[in-house]
Design a protein around this motif. Sequence first.
Motif, PDB file in Angstrom:
ATOM      1  N   LYS C  95       0.862  -1.182   0.000  1.00  0.00           N
ATOM      2  CA  LYS C  95       0.000   0.000   0.000  1.00  0.00           C
ATOM      3  C   LYS C  95       0.896   1.229   0.000  1.00  0.00           C
ATOM      4  O   LYS C  95       1.652   1.453   0.939  1.00  0.00           O
ATOM      5  CB  LYS C  95      -0.877  -0.024   1.237  1.00  0.00           C
ATOM      6  CG  LYS C  95      -1.846   1.128   1.344  1.00  0.00           C
ATOM      7  CD  LYS C  95      -2.658   0.962   2.625  1.00  0.00           C
ATOM      8  CE  LYS C  95      -3.520   2.170   2.889  1.00  0.00           C
ATOM      9  NZ  LYS C  95      -4.213   2.046   4.176  1.00  0.00           N
ATOM     10  N   VAL C  96       0.825   1.996  -1.083  1.00  0.00           N
ATOM     11  CA  VAL C  96       1.729   3.125  -1.247  1.00  0.00           C
ATOM     12  C   VAL C  96       0.937   4.410  -1.078  1.00  0.00           C
ATOM     13  O   VAL C  96      -0.130   4.569  -1.652  1.00  0.00           O
ATOM     14  CB  VAL C  96       2.370   3.108  -2.646  1.00  0.00           C
ATOM     15  CG1 VAL C  96       3.393   4.206  -2.767  1.00  0.00           C
ATOM     16  CG2 VAL C  96       2.977   1.766  -2.918  1.00  0.00           C
ATOM     17  N   LYS C  97       1.496   5.296  -0.266  1.00  0.00           N
ATOM     18  CA  LYS C  97       0.831   6.581  -0.087  1.00  0.00           C
ATOM     19  C   LYS C  97       1.455   7.573  -1.050  1.00  0.00           C
ATOM     20  O   LYS C  97       2.686   7.653  -1.172  1.00  0.00           O
ATOM     21  CB  LYS C  97       1.032   7.050   1.353  1.00  0.00           C
ATOM     22  CG  LYS C  97      -0.059   7.942   1.838  1.00  0.00           C
ATOM     23  CD  LYS C  97      -0.048   8.001   3.359  1.00  0.00           C
ATOM     24  CE  LYS C  97      -0.708   9.262   3.851  1.00  0.00           C
ATOM     25  NZ  LYS C  97      -2.035   9.480   3.328  1.00  0.00           N
ATOM     26  N   CYS C  98       0.627   8.326  -1.772  1.00  0.00           N
ATOM     27  CA  CYS C  98       1.191   9.306  -2.687  1.00  0.00           C
ATOM     28  C   CYS C  98       0.751  10.696  -2.270  1.00  0.00           C
ATOM     29  O   CYS C  98      -0.298  10.875  -1.662  1.00  0.00           O
ATOM     30  CB  CYS C  98       0.809   9.019  -4.130  1.00  0.00           C
ATOM     31  SG  CYS C  98      -0.898   9.316  -4.496  1.00  0.00           S
ATOM     32  N   SER C  99       1.550  11.665  -2.634  1.00  0.00           N
ATOM     33  CA  SER C  99       1.256  13.027  -2.204  1.00  0.00           C
ATOM     34  C   SER C  99       0.514  13.813  -3.267  1.00  0.00           C
ATOM     35  O   SER C  99       0.272  15.000  -3.111  1.00  0.00           O
ATOM     36  CB  SER C  99       2.553  13.740  -1.844  1.00  0.00           C
ATOM     37  OG  SER C  99       3.394  13.742  -2.974  1.00  0.00           O
ATOM     38  N   LYS C 106      -3.165  11.305 -10.217  1.00  0.00           N
ATOM     39  CA  LYS C 106      -3.134   9.945  -9.650  1.00  0.00           C
ATOM     40  C   LYS C 106      -3.294   8.896 -10.732  1.00  0.00           C
ATOM     41  O   LYS C 106      -2.640   7.852 -10.734  1.00  0.00           O
ATOM     42  CB  LYS C 106      -4.269   9.805  -8.637  1.00  0.00           C
ATOM     43  CG  LYS C 106      -3.874  10.247  -7.247  1.00  0.00           C
ATOM     44  CD  LYS C 106      -5.000   9.892  -6.297  1.00  0.00           C
ATOM     45  CE  LYS C 106      -5.418  11.105  -5.521  1.00  0.00           C
ATOM     46  NZ  LYS C 106      -6.714  10.955  -4.882  1.00  0.00           N
ATOM     47  N   THR C 121      -0.522  -1.510 -10.687  1.00  0.00           N
ATOM     48  CA  THR C 121      -1.437  -0.883  -9.748  1.00  0.00           C
ATOM     49  C   THR C 121      -2.746  -1.669  -9.747  1.00  0.00           C
ATOM     50  O   THR C 121      -3.355  -1.870 -10.798  1.00  0.00           O
ATOM     51  CB  THR C 121      -1.737   0.552 -10.165  1.00  0.00           C
ATOM     52  OG1 THR C 121      -0.517   1.160 -10.518  1.00  0.00           O
ATOM     53  CG2 THR C 121      -2.376   1.310  -9.043  1.00  0.00           C
ATOM     54  N   ASP C 127      -6.068   8.328  -1.142  1.00  0.00           N
ATOM     55  CA  ASP C 127      -4.682   8.732  -1.350  1.00  0.00           C
ATOM     56  C   ASP C 127      -3.732   7.566  -1.562  1.00  0.00           C
ATOM     57  O   ASP C 127      -2.550   7.770  -1.778  1.00  0.00           O
ATOM     58  CB  ASP C 127      -4.200   9.544  -0.128  1.00  0.00           C
ATOM     59  CG  ASP C 127      -4.290  11.030  -0.415  1.00  0.00           C
ATOM     60  OD1 ASP C 127      -4.645  11.358  -1.573  1.00  0.00           O
ATOM     61  OD2 ASP C 127      -4.028  11.837   0.485  1.00  0.00           O
ATOM     62  N   CYS C 128      -4.237   6.384  -1.456  1.00  0.00           N
ATOM     63  CA  CYS C 128      -3.338   5.232  -1.457  1.00  0.00           C
ATOM     64  C   CYS C 128      -3.452   4.434  -2.748  1.00  0.00           C
ATOM     65  O   CYS C 128      -4.533   4.266  -3.295  1.00  0.00           O
ATOM     66  CB  CYS C 128      -3.673   4.318  -0.288  1.00  0.00           C
ATOM     67  SG  CYS C 128      -3.461   5.150   1.268  1.00  0.00           S
ATOM     68  N   TYR C 130      -2.640   0.693  -4.325  1.00  0.00           N
ATOM     69  CA  TYR C 130      -2.304  -0.685  -3.989  1.00  0.00           C
ATOM     70  C   TYR C 130      -1.547  -1.251  -5.165  1.00  0.00           C
ATOM     71  O   TYR C 130      -2.073  -1.354  -6.267  1.00  0.00           O
ATOM     72  CB  TYR C 130      -3.562  -1.480  -3.694  1.00  0.00           C
ATOM     73  CG  TYR C 130      -4.241  -1.034  -2.430  1.00  0.00           C
ATOM     74  CD1 TYR C 130      -4.031  -1.734  -1.248  1.00  0.00           C
ATOM     75  CD2 TYR C 130      -5.049   0.095  -2.403  1.00  0.00           C
ATOM     76  CE1 TYR C 130      -4.634  -1.314  -0.077  1.00  0.00           C
ATOM     77  CE2 TYR C 130      -5.642   0.518  -1.248  1.00  0.00           C
ATOM     78  CZ  TYR C 130      -5.428  -0.176  -0.088  1.00  0.00           C
ATOM     79  OH  TYR C 130      -6.006   0.225   1.066  1.00  0.00           O
ATOM     80  N   PRO C 141       7.667   1.307   4.868  1.00  0.00           N
ATOM     81  CA  PRO C 141       6.890   2.159   3.957  1.00  0.00           C
ATOM     82  C   PRO C 141       7.711   3.252   3.330  1.00  0.00           C
ATOM     83  O   PRO C 141       7.540   3.567   2.147  1.00  0.00           O
ATOM     84  CB  PRO C 141       5.814   2.737   4.873  1.00  0.00           C
ATOM     85  CG  PRO C 141       5.705   1.791   5.997  1.00  0.00           C
ATOM     86  CD  PRO C 141       7.039   1.169   6.171  1.00  0.00           C
ATOM     87  N   ASN C 145       7.882   3.404  -0.649  1.00  0.00           N
ATOM     88  CA  ASN C 145       7.247   4.594  -1.211  1.00  0.00           C
ATOM     89  C   ASN C 145       8.185   5.282  -2.181  1.00  0.00           C
ATOM     90  O   ASN C 145       7.822   5.658  -3.279  1.00  0.00           O
ATOM     91  CB  ASN C 145       6.936   5.574  -0.067  1.00  0.00           C
ATOM     92  CG  ASN C 145       5.469   5.548   0.276  1.00  0.00           C
ATOM     93  OD1 ASN C 145       4.747   4.695  -0.229  1.00  0.00           O
ATOM     94  ND2 ASN C 145       5.045   6.460   1.109  1.00  0.00           N
TER      95      ASN C 145
END
Lengths: 112, 505, 161, 161
Positions: C95-99, C106, C121, C127-128, C130, C141, C145
């Motif tokens: 699970k990657v969090k992106c800004s 996205k 993906t 915001d995440c 997978y 993480p 990330n």
Amino acid sequence: MILFILCFILFMIGLYGVLIQRNLIKIIIGIAIMEYSVLFFLILIGYVEGGTVPIISEGFEQALFVDPLPQAMVLTAIVIGLATKALMLSVAIRLYKKYGSFDIREMKSLKG
Amino acid sequence: MIVLYIIVPLSAAFLTVIFGKWLPTLGKYLLNAALLFLTGLTLYLIIAGPEALIYRVGGFADVADVPIAIFLVIDGFTKILLLIVSLVGLLVAFYSVSYTKQYTGEEKFYALFSLMLAGMYGVIIAGDIFNLYVFLEIASIASYALVSFGIEKHQLEATFKYQVLGGVSSLIILTGIGFLYWGTGTLNLADIATQLPDHNIYNLFVSVLLIGGFGLKAAMFPFHSWLPDAHSSAPSPISAMLSGVLIKAVGIYVIIRLFFNVFALNYQIAVAITVLGTMSMIIGVLLAVGQWDFKRLLAYHSISQMGYVVLGVGIGMLLLTTGKDEKIAALAISGGLFHLINHSLFKGLLFLNAGSVEYRTGTRDLRKMGGLAKKMPVTAGSSFVASMSISGIPPFNGFFSKVIIIIAAVQAGFYWLALFAVLVSVITLASFTKVLKYGFSGKIHSQHEKIKEVPFSMSFSMTLLAVLCLVTSLLILPGVRQVFLTPAVDVLIETVQYSGTVVGL
Amino acid sequence: MKYITLFISMLLLWLLLTFNLHSANIIIGVIVSLIVTLLFGHSFLTNWKLFYNPVRYLWAVVYLIVFIWECVKANFDVAYRVLSPRMPIKPGIVKVKCSLKTDIAKTFLANSITMTPGTITVDVISDCLYVHWIYVSSRDPKVYNKRIVGRFEKLLKKVFE
Amino acid sequence: MKKNENYNQETTKGMTIVVKKICQFMAPVIFLFGIYITFHGHLTPGGGFTGGVIMASAFILQILSNGSILERLRSEKWRLELTESIAIFCFLTLAVLGLVLTAYSVFFANFLDRGTFGQLVSGGIIPIGNIIIGVEVCAAISSIFIALLIFKDEEDEEESR
């Protein structure tokens, strides 16, 4: 020649599906396979050894064309097949709603 | 002028759909008006004379004696079919005006009805085999949708069966067309007749494919299994159209046209057609005897009666191939065509009767009816006429056509076929005596005490059809026959003449 | 305004497809673009301003170069993993969090990740991202990330936000 | 298609944001390509049917990605059926016009100027016929799709009840 035989085999596969399968959707798929084999056969009839696309454009007036008439027939047959299959599928869905199953053995309101 | 047969029903169909949301009743009147116009046009064409009319769509002239335009042809044989389709179509459409009030989405019914008519007209007047196929599919698809119009269990099931067999038969026909194009390099029916290679196995193979395909559409004997389901489950006006007109227009007509005018007459094919006709005649009636469902019984009788038509035509074909007396051949063919007309009238009428009974009592089971003659005199009277007509009792039309076929068979020396025809007629009579006895005479059921006669439009159509059943007996008179039947028979007897008149070769 | 954006881009596309500049062709192109605009304008992107900023196009070119370079690298990496006899794979979903904030950014991030071999993906939820990864090299993480998202994120921010 | 702003909102219906965004980009492009195929039917391979199918696929893509609401599907189906009928009626009228307008009165006569070979505006009534068939096929295929979708949605509704 081998293509014609393959075409015939494809037709037989479709016929097998229509005759043996008990599932409405599979029967429809069988009909579709049969149809494609027939369309394939029509295309093969019009094929000329070494022929090009039958489009007249500058510089290609004298080229050897494949026969465009079977191709027109195939296009028409595709449209007809589309209509038939759409109708068949909707009937199949209606039947599924009535019987709760796609199995043809469970549909027995017509006997005698 | 010929294109009107396609333009008018098609525009009726599309206008019905376009305005259906705002004017749901428009379709009824549009369809009736269109059919009235076309019936008048057909009668005018028949009276005008036996000449063939030929039309090139798009106005493409022949290039180096090769016809490249799509041909539309009306000749003597076509006119009879056009008359049947228009007349029976008109009466059935008028009958539907009251009948369809029980359905929702009436306008779709009329749109599909018009589409089916357009398809049938197209099959009849098409002069090349691929357009014939296209119109046949239009008619078939519309009829699939119409059979399932009530979306009840048995209707959907019958539709699925009909669709699968119809789809397979279409594909067989398409394969046959492919082989035909392969061998001759043309699709025009008249041109095929001249270009057909003199190769016996090839001809036989293509003939078998086409007989198989169109025989399935016409529900001839080995391929009849879909017909009783589809014809008995459909809404009654549609049953009348399917049984009375559709199987003739897309099945019998094409078979007769192909094997008389396009393929050279061939002894094996003639034998095969005669045998198929006889078999479907016998098997159909034997299956019909045991039925208690009114419409199912009628549907099995359709198979049997189409057998008579094919038998008459087949005898003519046999005589022509063996080179025997041409007069007897003409007699047999005219008997067959006469029976074709008669069958569409009385079978259409019988299905309308069944529809009326179902409309009022809600049942098709003969055991649950009884004594309806007192409550529904018009229905009972017209079904009496139709039953007598179908079982060949004089002076109704069915008698004369059957007698002509039997006389022709005897004169040609096919005593067995004549005997079968007589026997089948007797069994038919027995079967319809049962219908009349259980359905209309006797004591009335308690739950049917309050029923009334059907509405005006329904009873009017039935009366008119019953009158027509009597009037068409007049076709036996030489003067009348000269106008209606003889041109058609001439077209079939002069087998090679067709391509001569159409292509001018 | 987004309608006009769609109209202009459709007209350009039409001229590219037909590739001639006859007056008849241009008139037909205008009509066709109008039809498309009327039919699809309401569902077109809301942040149409992106189209009028030339700097973003430059960044897009830079992004493309970076993306191709990453792609080539990842190709060799996956090829090594597939071909080597020990099959050094360790698949897993992270699970990657992106800004990134906007949806379009996205989307492009997710597509870039999918198009680089080795990572796919699976879904985007708020915001995440997978991401299915052929070799989960770290469980931290911060590390993953950076490995998955970091290489594209900054550039995409410049292009789309 | 009805103008509806719901297409842009993030609803729970339909597919993930990635598919939605890409669809917003691509649907007009696909539609334009369908129109291109239809308009060039008399010059290159393709024509009314092919182009119509491509155009319908744009609509189908939108419905699939954005999810469907039964009420809107019903109204849209009716509208598409109307379009279809009008288009096919126009085709019939076109054919009859040949009967009426030409001196030799022939069904399907090519009564317009044929133009020069290879131009976009040439071929008499053939491009017009192509366009009408394109509209007809697009509407027909979309309405078949929507009809099948309505079956499914009705079933879901019955189950949830």
